[in-house]
Write a protein that holds these residues in place. Sequence first.
Motif, mmCIF file in Angstrom:
data_model
loop_
_atom_site.group_PDB
_atom_site.id
_atom_site.type_symbol
_atom_site.label_atom_id
_atom_site.label_comp_id
_atom_site.label_asym_id
_atom_site.label_seq_id
_atom_site.Cartn_x
_atom_site.Cartn_y
_atom_site.Cartn_z
ATOM 1 N N PHE A 1 45.105 91.683 49.115
ATOM 2 C CA PHE A 1 44.905 90.239 48.148
ATOM 3 C C PHE A 1 44.227 89.071 49.282
ATOM 4 N N GLU B 1 41.802 87.181 44.982
ATOM 5 C CA GLU B 1 40.700 88.031 45.359
ATOM 6 C C GLU B 1 40.928 89.492 46.097
ATOM 7 N N GLN B 2 40.800 90.302 45.586
ATOM 8 C CA GLN B 2 41.135 91.801 46.167
ATOM 9 C C GLN B 2 40.120 92.290 47.261
ATOM 10 N N GLY C 1 46.355 92.886 40.163
ATOM 11 C CA GLY C 1 45.127 92.280 40.151
ATOM 12 C C GLY C 1 44.517 92.357 39.188
#
Length: 427
Positions: free
Chosen positions: A38, A47-48, A361
Amino acid sequence: MNLASQSGEAGGSQLLFANFNQDNTSLAVGTKSGYKFFSLSSVDKLEQIYECTDTEDVCIVERLFSSSLVAIVSLKAPRKLKVCHFKKGTEICNYSYSNTILAVKLNRQRLIVCLEESLYIHNIRDMKVLHTIRETPPNPSGLCALSISNDNCYLAYPGSATIGEVQVFDTVNLRAANMIPAHDSPLAALAFDASGTKLATASEKGTVIRVFSIPEGQKLFEFRRGVKRCVSICSLAFSMEGLYLSASSNTETVHIFKLETQKEKYVPAEEPTTWGGYLGKVLMASTTYLPAQVTEMFTQGRAFATVRLPFCGHKNICALAVIQKIPRLLVAAADGYLYLYNLDPQEGGECTLMKQHRLDGSAEPSNEILEQGSHDRPLVAQTYSAAAAKGYCEEQGAVGGAGLDDDLNDLRLDEENEQPPLILETD
């Protein structure tokens, strides 16, 4: 943060491992179904960057800064290290060791593999074993630290299982640099600053944090985390510029200390006008003739800032990073969440929880800001024959070698232009 041995914590969840990269710009998470990276460039969103689901039960996953290089260990083969180019989805090499791999550390020159009673030092450019430190004191937790500095490329590990000795090893010149008698009790945590010139230590007792100069071993700072109870220190982490040091434990409080000398924070004293002021002046003056243990209590630094976590008893790992131009404390915990707090660099005090995200996530709603502050492709498995180990000495105790010449030449060690490349040598 390796939860593979923490059956009570990892048993009911997917999470097996979490760690920040060397400059705290990304977070690696290992789970029962694979691993993920991430980005840590935003507070509001986790955000991955990448997800791999081809390797199960990932108990160690370490990324080299923002490069494509990743080191992986799985519970299904706990003595095997795989080094991969995750963006291409290829394996570069793999090594097997004589015992379970407990920790892996990387910088731009070296890769360290920590077993319970030995440490392997690899050249990260061709993955050859350069040196093996054998018969180290039993180190079942895999405690060690590697400086990220190219100029001060030191390794620190426990020098004793009964007292808090720190062995400092020069991984460039491959020789012992110093032995620091840091604590009376066995070591619980170690951390270098980004320059590799300071080392923070904590013992199993957990009440005092010390900072030493490297390689000299001179004590520079001593901070008191608390006096009422002994705790288990989970992690120590410096901010990138080296001014702040965070210490988290199995309690709900994270302490952040400021590394400034008495001279730096000296303010001309006015004559006290209250009984409390007179008492404080007398106490400080008395440190010149009080017993050493009592004097030490008065001269130890206290926390500059604190964080109150919404849990107690979970293993966790911390990082101090600047995100969107504001200093933040990040806490990844065994409860499956990443917590982000604001740190006031001038006033310190109680830090504000700004956001929390699920480490898996998932798109479940994250907690909104609790207090409004004024600020603001799958991995391709490769199989190698014994011939792939050409050029590597099995007597070193690590069996394996590089597999794909192209991947070694394509892989770069930094984010911008990814220079310089890894070079495979097979003399």
